[in-house]
Write an enzyme that holds these catalytic residues in place. Structure first.
Site, short mmCIF file in Angstrom:
data_model
loop_
_atom_site.label_atom_id
_atom_site.label_comp_id
_atom_site.label_asym_id
_atom_site.label_seq_id
_atom_site.Cartn_x
_atom_site.Cartn_y
_atom_site.Cartn_z
N CYS A 33 39.06 36.30 38.92
CA CYS A 33 40.26 36.85 39.53
C CYS A 33 41.21 35.72 39.91
O CYS A 33 40.86 34.85 40.70
CB CYS A 33 39.95 37.68 40.78
SG CYS A 33 41.47 38.30 41.54
N THR A 50 42.99 38.28 33.39
CA THR A 50 44.42 37.98 33.19
C THR A 50 44.70 36.49 33.06
O THR A 50 43.95 35.66 33.56
CB THR A 50 45.25 38.52 34.36
OG1 THR A 50 44.71 37.98 35.57
CG2 THR A 50 45.20 40.04 34.41
N GLY A 107 48.48 43.01 29.46
CA GLY A 107 49.30 43.78 28.52
C GLY A 107 49.31 43.15 27.14
O GLY A 107 48.70 42.10 26.92
#
Lengths: 258, 303
Positions: free
Chosen positions: B130, B193, B217
């Protein structure tokens, strides 16, 4: 309330001026029931820089006509693309999302609905809804100039309309909280939606006079249904999602310095 | 009809479509939209030992073909999960994994121990990646010794499926993957991410309260695909690929690169039913190409 993902048909795309337009959407099926304060998430097609859906407040819901109105301000590529949709096009929406305003028990309650800019949107639906329930309400609407003062004829159907503009081009000059109405009349409950500084000024006015007050927030969000946890606001109960715990909050719950 | 069943370690999934932590809540948020038990495995929002309020607003910025987030693991803590959320989701008829986080090795251990006692949770995804927390999180996932320690210690107390989620913010993804495999992970999921940022040119201010955040994304898909492929060359344990999957075709690319399953993340925000479209599209692809099983395409990119 159960949430739906629906393709709705554009019945009308009314351009009010170069900044604002109203989409009137319908469906061959019955639209789900919607409450004032709730919002939808619209998918924007064919806009390469628009990745996420756009959260838009319900401006009006007409059960008889099976119509949903969205008052939209053009601020970027996503809303600009939405402004170009044609009658007969379909738009994909997730709805209804979020909570609603609370309605006082006493039908004689003196209610004030304060809108600023595109924050007019939920105030129209709330006013119509209150009117249907037999409440009387006053609308206090403010904008930078006359061009921001949209849908006034619609508002007039549901109560007295008082206006302010910062440049004095319509109504009293100044901010909504400077309007003479607030000196003349007492209120039991205030609802507001608009830019944060305006809502904070309204909240402060209400707080100092011990008037119940609910605000509708419009934080940036990715999903709209409580999973991305991006749209939080700081409350007495910690960070809460505006999309599921709001968008309507009582000011006593927010940690605003008012 | 092609066989979609896949195995992660000893655990069998009815199909290889999973939902990524932090994009699917606890699953029930999506129940209005479709039957969530059709998902191969749901990975719930990251959980820590104690309540975390997460980072200040704003936590999100839209980017070309993606978004940045800086949520910071907001959650009510493992005890709240056990008491209030687990009873609500334990009867969902599919696999549910808990995404486990910690600021220290001890916290990871304590959360993993508690999850080990939950009958209806067949596995955890150990999040050592994270990017949005000050302590722990990605720090464990960008150093081989730190990754080794946390995986080794959690393995000692956690007896079920142990999946480890890797960070792409490293010089060599394969080194970390090998270390994680060596310490006893049953599977590897990647990528979390990519660290990024956005600035509002008009106000000259950062778009996120934390300045930097995690990019997800379609913008990150080529990076994710490359890393899945590289790791697939180096480890024997199953790989769960993710990063910008928007449709079945994207998912197929991850299988070809070597993933045994995929996770759908950010796409859930835009189309809440996307995981079912991906599932149907995978099935259609296998049938169209006359493959009997999803295993017929895993790692079969031909060079």
């Amino acid at each position: 309330m159960k949430k739906f993902i629906l393709d709705l048909i554009v019945k009308e795309n009314e351009h009010i001026n170069e900044d604002y337009f109203v989409l009137k959407l319908t469906s061959n099926d019955k639209l789900p029931h919607m409450l004032p304060g709730q919002f939808v998430e619209i998918k924007v097609e064919n806009s390469p820089t628009t990745f996420l859906r756009r959260p838009i407040s319900v401006n009006f819901y007409d059960k008889e006509l099976n119509e949903l109105w969205l008052l939209i301000q053009i601020v970027g590529n996503g809303t600009r693309k939405l402004s170009e949709v044609q009658v007969g096009d379909t738009l994909n929406l997730i709805l209804p999302l979020g909570n609603t305003f609370s309605i006082p028990g006493d039908k004689n309650s003196r209610l004030l609905l304060v809108g600023g800019g595109v924050g007019f949107a939920p105030m129209l639906f709330l006013g119509a809804y209150l009117n249907d329930l037999g409440y009387r309400c006053d609308f206090l609407l403010g904008g930078r100039s006359e061009a921001n003062m949209v849908q006034l004829n619609e508002f007039k159907r549901y109560g007295e309309v008082y206006t302010t503009t910062e440049d004095g081009s319509m109504g009293e000059k100044g901010y909504v909280t400077q309007h003479s109405l607030l000196q003349k009349k007492q209120f039991d409950m205030i609802y507001t939606c608009g830019p944060t500084p305006m809502m904070q000024a309204v909240a402060s006015y209400a707080h100092k006079r011990n008037i119940a007050c609910e605000v509708s927030l419009e934080n940036m969000m990715a999903c709209g249904f409580g999973t991305c946890l991006c749209c939080v606001t700081d409350t007495v109960d910690g960070n809460l999602c505006v999309c599921t715990e709001g968008p309507v909050f009582n000011i006593t719950k927010l940690k605003w310095q008012i | 009809m092609a066989d979609l069943k896949v195995k992660l370690g000893k655990l069998q999934l009815k199909n290889p479509v999973m939902t990524a932590s932090g994009t699917f809540g606890y699953g029930t948020e999506y129940s209005d939209f479709f039957d969530i038990s059709r998902i191969g495995c749901i990975v719930v929002k990251g959980i820590t030992l104690r309540n975390r309020e997460g980072n200040a607003y704003p936590r999100m910025a839209e980017t070309p073909s993606g978004m940045l987030n800086a949520v910071g693991l907001q959650n009510r803590g493992i005890d709240h999960f056990i008491k209030h959320i687990y009873p609500e989701i334990k009867n969902v008829n599919t696999n549910i994994f808990v995404n486990v986080n910690g600021s220290t090795v001890e916290e990871y251990i304590e959360v993993a121990e508690k999850v080990n006692d939950l009958d209806k949770i067949p596995g955890i995804e150990l999040n050592i990646s994270c990017p949005n927390v000050k302590e722990g999180g990605m720090a464990f996932g960008v150093s081989c010794p730190a990754a080794a320690t946390v995986v080794r210690e959690v393995r000692k107390v956690y007896s079920k499926e142990l999946m480890v989620k890797l960070s792409p913010n490293v010089t060599s993804i394969t080194e970390i993957a090998r270390v994680v495999e060596g310490e006893g992970a049953d599977s590897i999921s990647l990528i979390n991410t990519l660290l990024g940022m956005a600035i509002d040119a008009e106000s000259r201010k950062p778009m996120l309260s934390t300045i930097t955040g995690g990019l997800s994304g379609p913008a990150i898909k080529p990076v994710a695909l490359r890393m899945v492929w590289q790791v697939a060359q180096e480890v024997k344990i199953p790989i769960v690929g993710m990063g910008g999957i928007m449709n079945a075709r994207d998912a197929i690319e991850f299988f070809l690169a070597g993933a045994s399953a995929v996770q759908i993340g950010t796409a859930n925000f835009i189309d809440p039913t996307v995981s079912m479209k991906v599932l149907e599209g995978i099935e259609d692809y296998l049938n169209r190409h006359k493959f009997n099983s999803i295993y017929d395409i895993i790692g079969t990119m031909t060079i």
